[in-house]
Motif scaffolding. Structure first.
Motif, PDB file in Angstrom:
ATOM      1  N   ALA A  68      37.676  45.547  37.637  1.00  0.00           N
ATOM      2  CA  ALA A  68      37.025  45.676  38.878  1.00  0.00           C
ATOM      3  C   ALA A  68      35.375  45.634  38.848  1.00  0.00           C
ATOM      4  N   LYS A  69      34.970  46.231  37.793  1.00  0.00           N
ATOM      5  CA  LYS A  69      33.387  46.089  37.589  1.00  0.00           C
ATOM      6  C   LYS A  69      33.083  44.370  37.393  1.00  0.00           C
ATOM      7  N   ALA A  70      33.984  43.793  36.551  1.00  0.00           N
ATOM      8  CA  ALA A  70      33.666  42.416  36.436  1.00  0.00           C
ATOM      9  C   ALA A  70      33.539  41.439  37.582  1.00  0.00           C
ATOM     10  N   ILE A  71      34.567  41.861  38.610  1.00  0.00           N
ATOM     11  CA  ILE A  71      34.781  40.940  39.689  1.00  0.00           C
ATOM     12  C   ILE A  71      33.655  41.439  40.416  1.00  0.00           C
ATOM     13  N   LYS A  72      33.377  42.751  40.748  1.00  0.00           N
ATOM     14  CA  LYS A  72      32.132  43.108  41.551  1.00  0.00           C
ATOM     15  C   LYS A  72      30.889  42.523  40.861  1.00  0.00           C
ATOM     16  N   LEU A  73      30.843  42.428  39.847  1.00  0.00           N
ATOM     17  CA  LEU A  73      29.420  41.601  39.172  1.00  0.00           C
ATOM     18  C   LEU A  73      29.649  40.206  39.469  1.00  0.00           C
ATOM     19  N   ALA A  74      30.714  39.400  39.334  1.00  0.00           N
ATOM     20  CA  ALA A  74      30.993  38.331  39.758  1.00  0.00           C
ATOM     21  C   ALA A  74      30.173  37.634  41.184  1.00  0.00           C
TER      22      ALA A  74
ATOM     23  N   GLU B 279      22.550  35.143  31.880  1.00  0.00           N
ATOM     24  CA  GLU B 279      22.432  36.805  32.293  1.00  0.00           C
ATOM     25  C   GLU B 279      23.965  37.173  32.685  1.00  0.00           C
ATOM     26  N   LEU B 280      24.548  36.510  33.268  1.00  0.00           N
ATOM     27  CA  LEU B 280      26.010  36.644  33.526  1.00  0.00           C
ATOM     28  C   LEU B 280      26.766  37.063  32.294  1.00  0.00           C
ATOM     29  N   LEU B 281      26.923  36.293  31.368  1.00  0.00           N
ATOM     30  CA  LEU B 281      27.485  36.745  30.213  1.00  0.00           C
ATOM     31  C   LEU B 281      27.008  38.140  29.588  1.00  0.00           C
ATOM     32  N   GLN B 282      25.787  38.289  29.481  1.00  0.00           N
ATOM     33  CA  GLN B 282      25.077  39.584  29.127  1.00  0.00           C
ATOM     34  C   GLN B 282      25.836  40.804  30.046  1.00  0.00           C
ATOM     35  N   GLU B 283      25.804  40.616  31.211  1.00  0.00           N
ATOM     36  CA  GLU B 283      26.328  41.631  31.958  1.00  0.00           C
ATOM     37  C   GLU B 283      27.877  41.998  31.938  1.00  0.00           C
ATOM     38  N   LEU B 284      28.418  40.954  31.763  1.00  0.00           N
ATOM     39  CA  LEU B 284      29.891  41.072  31.541  1.00  0.00           C
ATOM     40  C   LEU B 284      30.385  41.734  30.276  1.00  0.00           C
ATOM     41  N   VAL B 285      29.330  41.604  29.398  1.00  0.00           N
ATOM     42  CA  VAL B 285      29.576  42.388  28.028  1.00  0.00           C
ATOM     43  C   VAL B 285      29.232  43.958  28.396  1.00  0.00           C
ATOM     44  N   ASP B 286      28.270  44.175  28.999  1.00  0.00           N
ATOM     45  CA  ASP B 286      27.692  45.482  29.672  1.00  0.00           C
ATOM     46  C   ASP B 286      28.853  46.097  30.484  1.00  0.00           C
ATOM     47  N   ALA B 287      29.515  45.461  30.888  1.00  0.00           N
ATOM     48  CA  ALA B 287      30.462  45.825  31.948  1.00  0.00           C
ATOM     49  C   ALA B 287      31.931  46.426  31.274  1.00  0.00           C
TER      50      ALA B 287
ATOM     51  N   GLU C 214      36.629  40.023  25.303  1.00  0.00           N
ATOM     52  CA  GLU C 214      36.947  38.727  24.884  1.00  0.00           C
ATOM     53  C   GLU C 214      36.349  37.632  25.713  1.00  0.00           C
ATOM     54  N   PHE C 215      35.802  36.702  24.849  1.00  0.00           N
ATOM     55  CA  PHE C 215      35.205  35.721  25.703  1.00  0.00           C
ATOM     56  C   PHE C 215      35.878  34.368  25.003  1.00  0.00           C
TER      57      PHE C 215
END
Length: 236
Positions: A67-73, A126-134, A138-139
């Motif tokens: 849910a965090k990742a989708i909101k972030l996207a 920036e998106l990659l970093q925030e996905l990690v933070d969320a 796995e990438f």
């Protein structure tokens, strides 16, 4: 663009008529065109996995991160149609205990995959970093592409056709023969043992470069797009 589409369509029709080499004297040539472009979009495939002996706990943790990742996207202006969240995958994990000769339950592993298509490529780091933070763990892979790929390919096909014509004229001149007419043309090689003639300089002369909107500090390099055409000319 309509003229390009009509020309390419007519060539496909011609290629469906003849798929083999003629018995009459002929030239078989290949035309090639390439272009290098910087990507302007990225398809990012990531996943979250959680292991816990309580299935509901693992599921809730995975759903929370997703849910965090989708909101972030969405905050990165990724449209809903470019966000694809897969369903849960649940695996029951055990290990073999050699002392007791029994399978020991270790917990449930719950995973979910997420695919995002980012059209503002400058935001990729920036998106990659925030996905990690969320909490994404796995990438899997990122595929870089260009939004006008079809348009570029159509232009390259026309250049490849011109290159094939030049190759045929060059080959005919070297053997002191005259080109009679076009016998067949295709955008894929003919199923014959003969190797088509390709001008060695053509790949370089057709190589262009287009700049893209990409952050230099995280440059993945240019993407090469190419097109080939295979033509058979009767000679006299």
């Amino acid at each position: 663009m309509r003229v390009i589409s009509l020309l390419i369509a007519s060539l496909f029709c011609a290629s469906s008529i003849a798929s083999s080499l003629p018995d009459d004297p002929h030239l078989y040539v290949q035309g090639l065109a390439k272009i290098q472009v910087q990507p302007d979009r990225a398809t990012i495939r990531v996943a979250i996995s959680e292991k816990n002996k309580q299935l509901i706990t693992a599921k809730n943790n995975v759903d929370g991160v997703m849910a965090k990742a989708i909101k972030l996207a969405k905050r990165f202006d990724i449209k809903s149609d470019d966000i694809h969240a897969e369903q849960l995958n649940v695996y029951r994990q055990t290990r073999y205990n050699r002392n007791t000769n029994e399978e020991v339950f270790e917990g449930f592993k719950v995973t979910r995959s997420l695919t995002l298509t980012l059209k503002k490529i400058q935001s990729y780091p920036e998106l990659l970093q925030e996905l990690v933070d969320a909490g994404i763990t796995e990438f899997n892979n990122t595929e870089f592409s260009v939004s006008n790929h079809d348009e570029l390919t159509n232009k390259l096909k026309l250049k490849a056709i011109k290159d094939a014509k030049s190759a045929a004229k060059e080959l005919a001149a070297e053997f002191e023969v005259q080109i009679d007419k076009l016998y067949s043309v295709s955008f894929s090689p003919l199923s014959v043992p003969t190797v088509p003639y390709l001008r060695q300089a053509s790949a370089m002369t057709m190589m262009d470069s287009e700049s893209g909107n990409y952050k230099e500090a995280y440059n993945t390099g240019a993407i090469t797009i190419d097109a080939q055409v295979y033509a058979v000319y009767l000679i006299k």
